[in-house]
Design a protein around this motif. Structure first.
Motif, PDB file in Angstrom:
ATOM      1  N   CYS A 115      40.533  41.625  33.339  1.00  0.00           N
ATOM      2  CA  CYS A 115      40.958  40.303  33.816  1.00  0.00           C
ATOM      3  C   CYS A 115      42.011  39.749  32.847  1.00  0.00           C
ATOM      4  O   CYS A 115      41.776  39.700  31.641  1.00  0.00           O
ATOM      5  CB  CYS A 115      39.758  39.359  33.889  1.00  0.00           C
ATOM      6  N   GLU A 116      43.140  39.371  33.383  1.00  0.00           N
ATOM      7  CA  GLU A 116      44.214  38.858  32.517  1.00  0.00           C
ATOM      8  C   GLU A 116      44.124  37.345  32.328  1.00  0.00           C
ATOM      9  O   GLU A 116      44.505  36.823  31.288  1.00  0.00           O
ATOM     10  CB  GLU A 116      45.577  39.231  33.092  1.00  0.00           C
ATOM     11  N   GLU A 117      43.647  36.623  33.339  1.00  0.00           N
ATOM     12  CA  GLU A 117      43.625  35.155  33.240  1.00  0.00           C
ATOM     13  C   GLU A 117      42.537  34.658  32.287  1.00  0.00           C
ATOM     14  O   GLU A 117      42.775  33.821  31.431  1.00  0.00           O
ATOM     15  CB  GLU A 117      43.410  34.525  34.617  1.00  0.00           C
ATOM     16  N   ARG A 118      41.315  35.148  32.487  1.00  0.00           N
ATOM     17  CA  ARG A 118      40.167  34.728  31.676  1.00  0.00           C
ATOM     18  C   ARG A 118      40.070  33.197  31.568  1.00  0.00           C
ATOM     19  O   ARG A 118      39.872  32.627  30.495  1.00  0.00           O
ATOM     20  CB  ARG A 118      40.206  35.376  30.292  1.00  0.00           C
ATOM     21  N   CYS A 172      37.353  31.375  38.332  1.00  0.00           N
ATOM     22  CA  CYS A 172      37.275  32.840  38.375  1.00  0.00           C
ATOM     23  C   CYS A 172      37.721  33.331  39.749  1.00  0.00           C
ATOM     24  O   CYS A 172      37.004  33.173  40.740  1.00  0.00           O
ATOM     25  CB  CYS A 172      35.856  33.328  38.088  1.00  0.00           C
ATOM     26  N   SER A 173      38.884  33.958  39.778  1.00  0.00           N
ATOM     27  CA  SER A 173      39.442  34.425  41.054  1.00  0.00           C
ATOM     28  C   SER A 173      38.885  35.773  41.467  1.00  0.00           C
ATOM     29  O   SER A 173      39.176  36.255  42.553  1.00  0.00           O
ATOM     30  CB  SER A 173      40.968  34.501  40.939  1.00  0.00           C
ATOM     31  N   LEU A 194      26.763  37.175  35.377  1.00  0.00           N
ATOM     32  CA  LEU A 194      28.154  37.589  35.199  1.00  0.00           C
ATOM     33  C   LEU A 194      28.275  39.094  35.369  1.00  0.00           C
ATOM     34  O   LEU A 194      27.579  39.854  34.698  1.00  0.00           O
ATOM     35  CB  LEU A 194      28.617  37.174  33.795  1.00  0.00           C
ATOM     36  N   ASN A 195      29.149  39.496  36.286  1.00  0.00           N
ATOM     37  CA  ASN A 195      29.465  40.916  36.447  1.00  0.00           C
ATOM     38  C   ASN A 195      30.572  41.264  35.455  1.00  0.00           C
ATOM     39  O   ASN A 195      31.758  41.114  35.745  1.00  0.00           O
ATOM     40  CB  ASN A 195      29.914  41.194  37.886  1.00  0.00           C
ATOM     41  N   LYS A 196      30.177  41.702  34.290  1.00  0.00           N
ATOM     42  CA  LYS A 196      31.131  41.934  33.204  1.00  0.00           C
ATOM     43  C   LYS A 196      32.137  43.029  33.519  1.00  0.00           C
ATOM     44  O   LYS A 196      33.215  43.065  32.921  1.00  0.00           O
ATOM     45  CB  LYS A 196      30.380  42.277  31.914  1.00  0.00           C
ATOM     46  N   ASP A 197      31.794  43.929  34.433  1.00  0.00           N
ATOM     47  CA  ASP A 197      32.736  44.994  34.787  1.00  0.00           C
ATOM     48  C   ASP A 197      34.040  44.414  35.323  1.00  0.00           C
ATOM     49  O   ASP A 197      35.112  44.984  35.144  1.00  0.00           O
ATOM     50  CB  ASP A 197      32.117  45.922  35.839  1.00  0.00           C
ATOM     51  N   LEU A 200      31.146  35.807  39.192  1.00  0.00           N
ATOM     52  CA  LEU A 200      29.960  34.996  38.915  1.00  0.00           C
ATOM     53  C   LEU A 200      29.059  34.917  40.140  1.00  0.00           C
ATOM     54  O   LEU A 200      29.505  34.592  41.236  1.00  0.00           O
ATOM     55  CB  LEU A 200      30.370  33.579  38.516  1.00  0.00           C
ATOM     56  N   ASN A 201      27.811  35.201  39.918  1.00  0.00           N
ATOM     57  CA  ASN A 201      26.798  35.013  40.962  1.00  0.00           C
ATOM     58  C   ASN A 201      25.982  33.791  40.567  1.00  0.00           C
ATOM     59  O   ASN A 201      25.288  33.799  39.562  1.00  0.00           O
ATOM     60  CB  ASN A 201      25.915  36.256  41.065  1.00  0.00           C
TER      61      ASN A 201
END
Ligand code: SF4
Ligand code: SF4
Length: 89
Positions: free
Chosen positions: A30-33, A68-69, A22-25, A73-74
């Motif tokens: 992020c508004e949707e989450r 996740c738009s 997860l690229n937390k940056d 996620l990798n």
């Protein structure tokens, strides 16, 4: 049998490294989450203002990857013999 009982029958053989990174940056603003709402095992959690992710109980359903738009996620499937095992259907 309810869903909680079925989840208890699932076995895991976790690999040493996470199959989802997860690229937390990208999560900070992020508004949707959507990941918080679609994950059946609540692998995503908010701690303070930081998104945390616990991959060890992941069912590999792919829902978070779809929702996740931002491409945060990798995803790489676990090596053969590792990951979730749906032995009981
Ligand atoms: S939807 Fe994607 S970018 Fe938004 S919080 Fe979840 S993983 Fe992070
Ligand atoms: S693949 Fe499914 S179970 Fe795994 S973290 Fe994503 S939503 Fe949760």
């Amino acid at each position: 049998m309810n869903i909680e009982d079925k989840l208890l029958l699932i076995r895991f053989n976790s690999d040493q490294s996470a199959h989802i990174k997860l690229n937390k940056d990208l999560c900070v603003d992020c508004e949707e989450r959507g990941c918080l709402y679609v994950c059946p095992v609540n692998a995503y959690q908010i701690e303070g203002n930081e998104m945390t992710f616990d991959w060890s109980a992941c069912l590999e359903c792919g829902a978070c990857r779809i929702v996740c738009s931002r491409g945060a996620l990798n995803w790489e499937y676990p090596r053969g013999g590792f990951g979730v095992c749906f032995r009981y259907g």
